[in-house]
Write a protein that holds these residues in place. Structure first.
Motif, PDB file in Angstrom:
ATOM      1  N   ASP A 220       0.832  -1.210   0.000  1.00 22.11           N
ATOM      2  CA  ASP A 220       0.000   0.000   0.000  1.00 22.11           C
ATOM      3  C   ASP A 220       0.864   1.256   0.000  1.00 22.11           C
ATOM      4  N   GLU A 221       2.017   1.201   0.679  1.00 26.71           N
ATOM      5  CA  GLU A 221       2.932   2.342   0.652  1.00 26.71           C
ATOM      6  C   GLU A 221       3.434   2.592  -0.771  1.00 26.71           C
ATOM      7  N   LYS A 222       3.700   1.503  -1.485  1.00 29.18           N
ATOM      8  CA  LYS A 222       4.150   1.647  -2.884  1.00 29.18           C
ATOM      9  C   LYS A 222       3.025   2.191  -3.749  1.00 29.18           C
ATOM     10  N   TYR A 223       1.814   1.701  -3.513  1.00 28.27           N
ATOM     11  CA  TYR A 223       0.674   2.208  -4.281  1.00 28.27           C
ATOM     12  C   TYR A 223       0.417   3.682  -3.969  1.00 28.27           C
ATOM     13  N   GLU A 224       0.703   4.076  -2.719  1.00 25.93           N
ATOM     14  CA  GLU A 224       0.528   5.476  -2.350  1.00 25.93           C
ATOM     15  C   GLU A 224       1.492   6.365  -3.127  1.00 25.93           C
ATOM     16  N   GLU A 225       2.707   5.864  -3.365  1.00 24.56           N
ATOM     17  CA  GLU A 225       3.651   6.618  -4.183  1.00 24.56           C
ATOM     18  C   GLU A 225       3.106   6.819  -5.597  1.00 24.56           C
ATOM     19  N   ILE A 226       2.439   5.796  -6.112  1.00 24.03           N
ATOM     20  CA  ILE A 226       1.816   5.940  -7.435  1.00 24.03           C
ATOM     21  C   ILE A 226       0.711   6.980  -7.395  1.00 24.03           C
ATOM     22  N   ARG A 227      -0.108   6.936  -6.343  1.00 21.19           N
ATOM     23  CA  ARG A 227      -1.192   7.916  -6.228  1.00 21.19           C
ATOM     24  C   ARG A 227      -0.646   9.337  -6.133  1.00 21.19           C
ATOM     25  N   LYS A 228       0.448   9.477  -5.371  1.00 18.65           N
ATOM     26  CA  LYS A 228       1.046  10.805  -5.243  1.00 18.65           C
ATOM     27  C   LYS A 228       1.562  11.308  -6.596  1.00 18.65           C
ATOM     28  N   SER A 229       2.185  10.415  -7.361  1.00 20.00           N
ATOM     29  CA  SER A 229       2.708  10.824  -8.671  1.00 20.00           C
ATOM     30  C   SER A 229       1.570  11.189  -9.614  1.00 20.00           C
ATOM     31  N   LEU A 230       0.441  10.477  -9.494  1.00 16.62           N
ATOM     32  CA  LEU A 230      -0.716  10.808 -10.328  1.00 16.62           C
ATOM     33  C   LEU A 230      -1.314  12.158  -9.945  1.00 16.62           C
ATOM     34  N   GLU A 231      -1.232  12.499  -8.668  1.00 16.39           N
ATOM     35  CA  GLU A 231      -1.716  13.806  -8.239  1.00 16.39           C
ATOM     36  C   GLU A 231      -0.897  14.932  -8.858  1.00 16.39           C
ATOM     37  N   MET A 232       0.375  14.660  -9.157  1.00 14.69           N
ATOM     38  CA  MET A 232       1.254  15.652  -9.765  1.00 14.69           C
ATOM     39  C   MET A 232       1.062  15.739 -11.279  1.00 14.69           C
ATOM     40  N   CYS A 233       0.288  14.834 -11.838  1.00 10.90           N
ATOM     41  CA  CYS A 233       0.046  14.852 -13.276  1.00 10.90           C
ATOM     42  C   CYS A 233      -0.829  16.051 -13.637  1.00 10.90           C
ATOM     43  N   SER A 234      -0.377  16.855 -14.627  1.00 13.92           N
ATOM     44  CA  SER A 234      -1.093  18.066 -15.037  1.00 13.92           C
ATOM     45  C   SER A 234      -1.552  17.934 -16.484  1.00 13.92           C
ATOM     46  N   ILE A 235      -2.853  17.965 -16.672  1.00 14.50           N
ATOM     47  CA  ILE A 235      -3.404  17.880 -18.033  1.00 14.50           C
ATOM     48  C   ILE A 235      -3.001  19.105 -18.838  1.00 14.50           C
ATOM     49  N   GLU A 236      -3.071  20.290 -18.208  1.00 12.30           N
ATOM     50  CA  GLU A 236      -2.723  21.541 -18.898  1.00 12.30           C
ATOM     51  C   GLU A 236      -1.275  21.508 -19.375  1.00 12.30           C
ATOM     52  N   LYS A 237      -0.383  21.071 -18.508  1.00 12.01           N
ATOM     53  CA  LYS A 237       1.031  21.036 -18.875  1.00 12.01           C
ATOM     54  C   LYS A 237       1.288  20.059 -20.003  1.00 12.01           C
ATOM     55  N   ASP A 238       0.625  18.903 -19.954  1.00  9.67           N
ATOM     56  CA  ASP A 238       0.847  17.905 -20.997  1.00  9.67           C
ATOM     57  C   ASP A 238       0.307  18.377 -22.340  1.00  9.67           C
ATOM     58  N   VAL A 239      -0.852  19.063 -22.343  1.00 10.47           N
ATOM     59  CA  VAL A 239      -1.392  19.589 -23.595  1.00 10.47           C
ATOM     60  C   VAL A 239      -0.495  20.690 -24.142  1.00 10.47           C
ATOM     61  N   ASP A 240      -0.033  21.564 -23.247  1.00  8.45           N
ATOM     62  CA  ASP A 240       0.875  22.625 -23.675  1.00  8.45           C
ATOM     63  C   ASP A 240       2.164  22.043 -24.246  1.00  8.45           C
ATOM     64  N   PHE A 241       2.636  20.983 -23.630  1.00  7.17           N
ATOM     65  CA  PHE A 241       3.860  20.349 -24.112  1.00  7.17           C
ATOM     66  C   PHE A 241       3.671  19.829 -25.538  1.00  7.17           C
ATOM     67  N   PHE A 242       2.537  19.191 -25.788  1.00  8.06           N
ATOM     68  CA  PHE A 242       2.265  18.681 -27.129  1.00  8.06           C
ATOM     69  C   PHE A 242       2.146  19.828 -28.151  1.00  8.06           C
ATOM     70  N   VAL A 243       1.442  20.882 -27.746  1.00  9.42           N
ATOM     71  CA  VAL A 243       1.259  22.008 -28.662  1.00  9.42           C
ATOM     72  C   VAL A 243       2.602  22.622 -29.029  1.00  9.42           C
ATOM     73  N   ASN A 244       3.453  22.838 -28.015  1.00  7.56           N
ATOM     74  CA  ASN A 244       4.765  23.438 -28.279  1.00  7.56           C
ATOM     75  C   ASN A 244       5.642  22.517 -29.126  1.00  7.56           C
ATOM     76  N   LEU A 245       5.411  21.230 -28.974  1.00  8.21           N
ATOM     77  CA  LEU A 245       6.218  20.259 -29.721  1.00  8.21           C
ATOM     78  C   LEU A 245       5.785  20.165 -31.176  1.00  8.21           C
ATOM     79  N   ARG A 246       4.479  20.257 -31.446  1.00  9.69           N
ATOM     80  CA  ARG A 246       3.958  20.006 -32.779  1.00  9.69           C
ATOM     81  C   ARG A 246       3.300  21.227 -33.456  1.00  9.69           C
ATOM     82  N   LYS A 247       3.346  22.389 -32.847  1.00  6.23           N
ATOM     83  CA  LYS A 247       2.623  23.533 -33.423  1.00  6.23           C
ATOM     84  C   LYS A 247       3.255  23.943 -34.764  1.00  6.23           C
ATOM     85  N   THR A 248       2.392  24.480 -35.693  1.00  6.57           N
ATOM     86  CA  THR A 248       2.836  24.884 -37.036  1.00  6.57           C
ATOM     87  C   THR A 248       2.770  26.391 -37.235  1.00  6.57           C
ATOM     88  N   GLY A 249       2.210  27.089 -36.281  1.00  5.43           N
ATOM     89  CA  GLY A 249       2.119  28.546 -36.407  1.00  5.43           C
ATOM     90  C   GLY A 249       1.188  29.116 -35.368  1.00  5.43           C
TER      91      GLY A 249
END
Length: 281
Positions: A220-249
């Motif tokens: 459960d302690e190991k699973y808690e580490e996974i939960r904590k890492s998922l809490e740090m997951c940012s949808i906005e940051k990941d979308v921005d990362f994709f846009v900056n990586l693949r944007k055409t203009g």
């Protein structure tokens, strides 16, 4: 989010260009068809970091299960050694008791046979005495001598069997006392073994449950580490990362204007489309 994705769909001048849109569609198709390519896109994203934590912690859980299995095998070996040790000690006592039982039963059989002979000689002596009394005045002197001789023989045989019977009873009593003492010691030994067995088995089960419980806590302690890492997951940051990586203009194509073929200025200066219009957020 929709306005953010618009940046990756635009082209600075060409209205008919779909390079930005095609990039998104291709990316989504790749994500559905090939997870590996999708992971490549996520190499620097927060979701990728969460996936790395997930993989690492799941591997740790697996390692924990392997260690637990090894520990349980070691405990099973200890249980086997304990069982074999008790078996060897018990076998020694069983051999002693088997010998005593055999000797006791043999002596009891001899004693019962001695008793049977003794009782038979008693009956023989009584019959000889009765014969003497019945024929005291009815037989000759020689016949009386024979009767007295037989009576003497039966008395002598009775004394021998009586002495043998008493000796057998005495010997049987000694063996009985020895058997009783050894029987008591054997019962005490078996009781001690049984207490040790129950105590060892109970403690082994207790330890087994504790190991399983500890494994659950650690997992459960190991699973808690996974939960904590998922809490740090940012949808906005990941979308921005994709846009900056693949944007055409950053500018949308300019509107197409009507051009009159007969416009006199057409022959002087070619008509130009208005400047591109920035996409508002």
């Amino acid at each position: 989010k929709t306005r953010t994705l618009q940046k990756s769909m635009t082209n600075s001048t060409d209205l008919t260009s779909t390079i930005g849109y095609d990039s998104i569609i291709q990316h989504l198709n790749d994500g559905r068809k090939n997870c590996k390519e999708f992971e490549d896109f996520l190499k620097e994203s927060t979701l990728k970091k969460s996936l790395d934590v997930f993989k690492q912690q799941i591997d740790n859980v697996g390692q924990g299960h392997i260690q637990l299995a090894q520990t349980l095998r070691e405990e099973a070996k200890k249980m086997e050694d304990f069982r074999e040790k008790q078996k060897l000690h018990r076998k020694k006592i069983e051999l002693i008791m088997e010998a005593i039982h055999k000797n006791r039963n043999l002596q009891y059989k001899k004693t019962m046979e001695a008793k049977r002979l003794y009782e038979q000689r008693c009956r023989d002596k009584d019959e000889a005495e009765q014969a003497v009394h019945r024929n005291a005045n009815l037989v000759t002197q020689k016949q009386q001598e024979k009767l007295f001789l037989k009576l003497a023989q039966t008395k002598s045989a009775l004394e021998d069997t009586d002495r043998n019977y008493q000796q057998s009873v005495t010997t049987l009593e000694k063996i009985r006392e020895e058997w009783q003492n050894e029987h008591i010691k054997a019962c005490e030994f078996f009781e001690t073994q049984e207490c040790e067995r129950i105590n060892y088995f109970r403690n082994a089960l207790w330890l087994h449950v504790n190991l399983l419980s500890l494994g659950c806590v650690q997992n459960d302690e190991k699973y808690e580490e996974i939960r904590k890492s998922l809490e740090m997951c940012s949808i906005e940051k990941d979308v921005d990362f994709f846009v900056n990586l693949r944007k055409t203009g950053s500018l949308a194509p300019a509107p197409v204007v009507y051009e009159n073929y007969y416009n006199t200025q057409r022959n002087v200066t070619p008509a130009r489309s208005p400047a591109p219009v920035p996409i508002s957020r």
